[in-house]
Design a protein around this motif. Structure first.
Motif, PDB file in Angstrom:
ATOM      1  N   ILE A  32     -19.795 -10.248  -7.824  1.00  0.00           N
ATOM      2  CA  ILE A  32     -19.934 -11.463  -7.176  1.00  0.00           C
ATOM      3  C   ILE A  32     -20.586 -12.504  -7.800  1.00  0.00           C
ATOM      4  O   ILE A  32     -20.099 -13.706  -7.901  1.00  0.00           O
ATOM      5  N   VAL A  33     -21.872 -12.212  -8.186  1.00  0.00           N
ATOM      6  CA  VAL A  33     -22.768 -13.212  -8.851  1.00  0.00           C
ATOM      7  C   VAL A  33     -22.055 -13.607 -10.139  1.00  0.00           C
ATOM      8  O   VAL A  33     -22.088 -14.745 -10.439  1.00  0.00           O
ATOM      9  N   ALA A  34     -21.496 -12.778 -10.776  1.00  0.00           N
ATOM     10  CA  ALA A  34     -20.960 -13.069 -12.221  1.00  0.00           C
ATOM     11  C   ALA A  34     -19.768 -14.187 -11.894  1.00  0.00           C
ATOM     12  O   ALA A  34     -19.332 -15.067 -12.809  1.00  0.00           O
ATOM     13  N   ALA A  35     -18.956 -13.909 -10.933  1.00  0.00           N
ATOM     14  CA  ALA A  35     -17.850 -14.787 -10.473  1.00  0.00           C
ATOM     15  C   ALA A  35     -18.269 -16.033 -10.161  1.00  0.00           C
ATOM     16  O   ALA A  35     -17.780 -17.196 -10.632  1.00  0.00           O
ATOM     17  N   ALA A  36     -19.515 -16.167  -9.442  1.00  0.00           N
ATOM     18  CA  ALA A  36     -20.097 -17.562  -8.860  1.00  0.00           C
ATOM     19  C   ALA A  36     -20.249 -18.157 -10.155  1.00  0.00           C
ATOM     20  O   ALA A  36     -20.099 -19.245 -10.080  1.00  0.00           O
ATOM     21  N   VAL A  37     -21.111 -17.634 -11.030  1.00  0.00           N
ATOM     22  CA  VAL A  37     -21.743 -18.234 -12.292  1.00  0.00           C
ATOM     23  C   VAL A  37     -20.278 -18.800 -13.259  1.00  0.00           C
ATOM     24  O   VAL A  37     -20.336 -19.893 -13.310  1.00  0.00           O
ATOM     25  N   ARG A  38     -19.348 -18.236 -13.144  1.00  0.00           N
ATOM     26  CA  ARG A  38     -18.207 -18.544 -13.942  1.00  0.00           C
ATOM     27  C   ARG A  38     -17.616 -19.690 -13.376  1.00  0.00           C
ATOM     28  O   ARG A  38     -17.096 -20.776 -14.084  1.00  0.00           O
ATOM     29  N   ILE A  39     -17.350 -19.721 -12.014  1.00  0.00           N
ATOM     30  CA  ILE A  39     -16.888 -20.789 -11.399  1.00  0.00           C
ATOM     31  C   ILE A  39     -17.767 -22.162 -11.383  1.00  0.00           C
ATOM     32  O   ILE A  39     -17.356 -23.101 -11.661  1.00  0.00           O
ATOM     33  N   ALA A  40     -19.143 -21.895 -11.141  1.00  0.00           N
ATOM     34  CA  ALA A  40     -20.062 -22.985 -11.399  1.00  0.00           C
ATOM     35  C   ALA A  40     -20.029 -23.593 -12.732  1.00  0.00           C
ATOM     36  O   ALA A  40     -19.935 -24.807 -13.086  1.00  0.00           O
ATOM     37  N   ASP A  41     -20.012 -22.687 -13.839  1.00  0.00           N
ATOM     38  CA  ASP A  41     -19.916 -23.317 -15.154  1.00  0.00           C
ATOM     39  C   ASP A  41     -18.763 -24.100 -15.252  1.00  0.00           C
ATOM     40  O   ASP A  41     -18.712 -25.028 -16.054  1.00  0.00           O
ATOM     41  N   ALA A  42     -17.753 -23.705 -14.871  1.00  0.00           N
ATOM     42  CA  ALA A  42     -16.117 -24.089 -15.239  1.00  0.00           C
ATOM     43  C   ALA A  42     -16.153 -25.506 -14.427  1.00  0.00           C
ATOM     44  O   ALA A  42     -15.486 -26.331 -15.030  1.00  0.00           O
ATOM     45  N   ASP A  43     -16.513 -25.343 -13.102  1.00  0.00           N
ATOM     46  CA  ASP A  43     -16.072 -26.548 -12.297  1.00  0.00           C
ATOM     47  C   ASP A  43     -17.115 -27.243 -11.233  1.00  0.00           C
ATOM     48  O   ASP A  43     -16.929 -28.186 -10.456  1.00  0.00           O
ATOM     49  N   GLY A  44     -18.433 -26.771 -11.650  1.00  0.00           N
ATOM     50  CA  GLY A  44     -19.468 -27.341 -10.973  1.00  0.00           C
ATOM     51  C   GLY A  44     -19.938 -26.684  -9.670  1.00  0.00           C
ATOM     52  O   GLY A  44     -19.139 -26.004  -9.067  1.00  0.00           O
ATOM     53  N   ILE A  45     -21.202 -26.830  -9.083  1.00  0.00           N
ATOM     54  CA  ILE A  45     -21.530 -25.955  -8.259  1.00  0.00           C
ATOM     55  C   ILE A  45     -20.723 -26.614  -6.654  1.00  0.00           C
ATOM     56  O   ILE A  45     -20.709 -25.618  -5.981  1.00  0.00           O
ATOM     57  N   ASP A  46     -20.483 -27.530  -6.796  1.00  0.00           N
ATOM     58  CA  ASP A  46     -19.737 -28.123  -5.760  1.00  0.00           C
ATOM     59  C   ASP A  46     -18.473 -27.450  -5.434  1.00  0.00           C
ATOM     60  O   ASP A  46     -17.884 -27.357  -4.334  1.00  0.00           O
ATOM     61  N   ALA A  47     -17.859 -26.818  -6.505  1.00  0.00           N
ATOM     62  CA  ALA A  47     -16.583 -26.229  -6.280  1.00  0.00           C
ATOM     63  C   ALA A  47     -16.843 -24.565  -5.947  1.00  0.00           C
ATOM     64  O   ALA A  47     -15.618 -24.029  -5.673  1.00  0.00           O
ATOM     65  N   LEU A  48     -17.918 -24.224  -5.622  1.00  0.00           N
ATOM     66  CA  LEU A  48     -18.275 -22.748  -5.332  1.00  0.00           C
ATOM     67  C   LEU A  48     -17.973 -22.648  -3.763  1.00  0.00           C
ATOM     68  O   LEU A  48     -18.634 -23.324  -2.803  1.00  0.00           O
TER      69      LEU A  48
END
Length: 249
Positions: free
Chosen positions: A31-47
């Motif tokens: 779950i955390v790895a997926a969250a980091v991938r999303i935030a890296d790609a699109d920013g924390i607001d996209a999480l």
């Protein structure tokens, strides 16, 4: 009757998964790895929990068995990227060099994960990687004649300084990418405007300072090193320590 207020808890003391049933196909680390991938790609607001669930292929509500609050997710994410520090190399005995190396690692992590700047908090210092980082930094400062509280302040000040410098670097890079013309042309126009304002004589002190500074043009790396050295000197002046505060010393 009013419901009983929830008791505070630390995510690290919470079991990996609440509830019963068969072993799931994913873990808190997934779950955390997926969250980091999303935030890296699109920013924390996209999480969002929904987006994480879609990334790992599970139901959104099931994620709350692992991570009950978004604040817990943020803490897990910060600790996950804190694991990128190389804390296996023993301190060299030169605390300034060691803290400069730590600062450069911090800078690299923040550039790889820009969203972490918005989440930085001393409240997220309880995870295993965060504790490992603090223990390593304190080991680097073993020979420094400072009380323990001042050492913790030094570490926090270095981190805060790096965060501020990186935030500025990222803002400049983002603005440069959005310009419809070259960064050099933008800089030339702004410099010409500033010189015109200074030539009017309304800002004599500023003009004198900029004229003096104009002879020395510093790059981003040099500014980073110089600022960091000044932070270290504010805790233990280089002259008192018998060493040079130059980056290459």
């Amino acid at each position: 009757m009013a419901g009983r207020a929830a008791e505070p808890e630390v995510i690290w003391a919470r079991p990996e998964r609440a509830g019963r049933g068969p072993k799931p196909a994913y873990s808190r680390a997934d779950i955390v790895a997926a969250a980091v991938r999303i935030a890296d790609a699109d920013g924390i607001d996209a999480l969002s929990m929904r987006r994480i669930a879609a990334d790992i292929g599970c139901g959104t509500m099931s994620l709350y068995n692992y991570v009950p609050r978004k604040e817990d997710l943020y803490e897990l994410m910060v600790d996950a990227i804190s694991g990128e520090y190389d804390a296996d190399v023993p301190p060299s005995g030169d605390w300034r060099a060691d803290m400069r190396a730590v600062a450069r690692q911090t800078r690299g992590i923040m550039h790889r994960h820009p969203w972490v700047i918005r989440l930085m908090s001393t409240g997220y210092a309880y995870g295993p990687n965060a504790l490992r980082f603090l223990e390593y930094c304190l080991g680097c400062l073993d020979g420094v004649d400072l009380p323990g509280g001042a050492k913790m302040e030094l570490i926090a000040t270095v981190n805060g300084t790096v965060m501020t410098l990186v935030a500025n670097e990222l803002a400049i890079a983002e603005r440069t990418r959005s310009l419809p013309w070259s960064a050099e042309r933008e800089r030339a126009v702004r410099t010409a405007y500033l010189m015109g304002r200074l030539a009017g004589g309304g800002y004599p002190r500023l003009a004198a300072v900029l004229i003096e500074a104009g002879a020395e043009t510093l790059g981003i790396e040099e500014i980073f090193d110089r600022t960091l050295n000044r932070v270290l000197d504010s805790f233990v002046p280089a002259a008192r320590n018998g060493v040079s505060s130059r980056p290459d010393a």
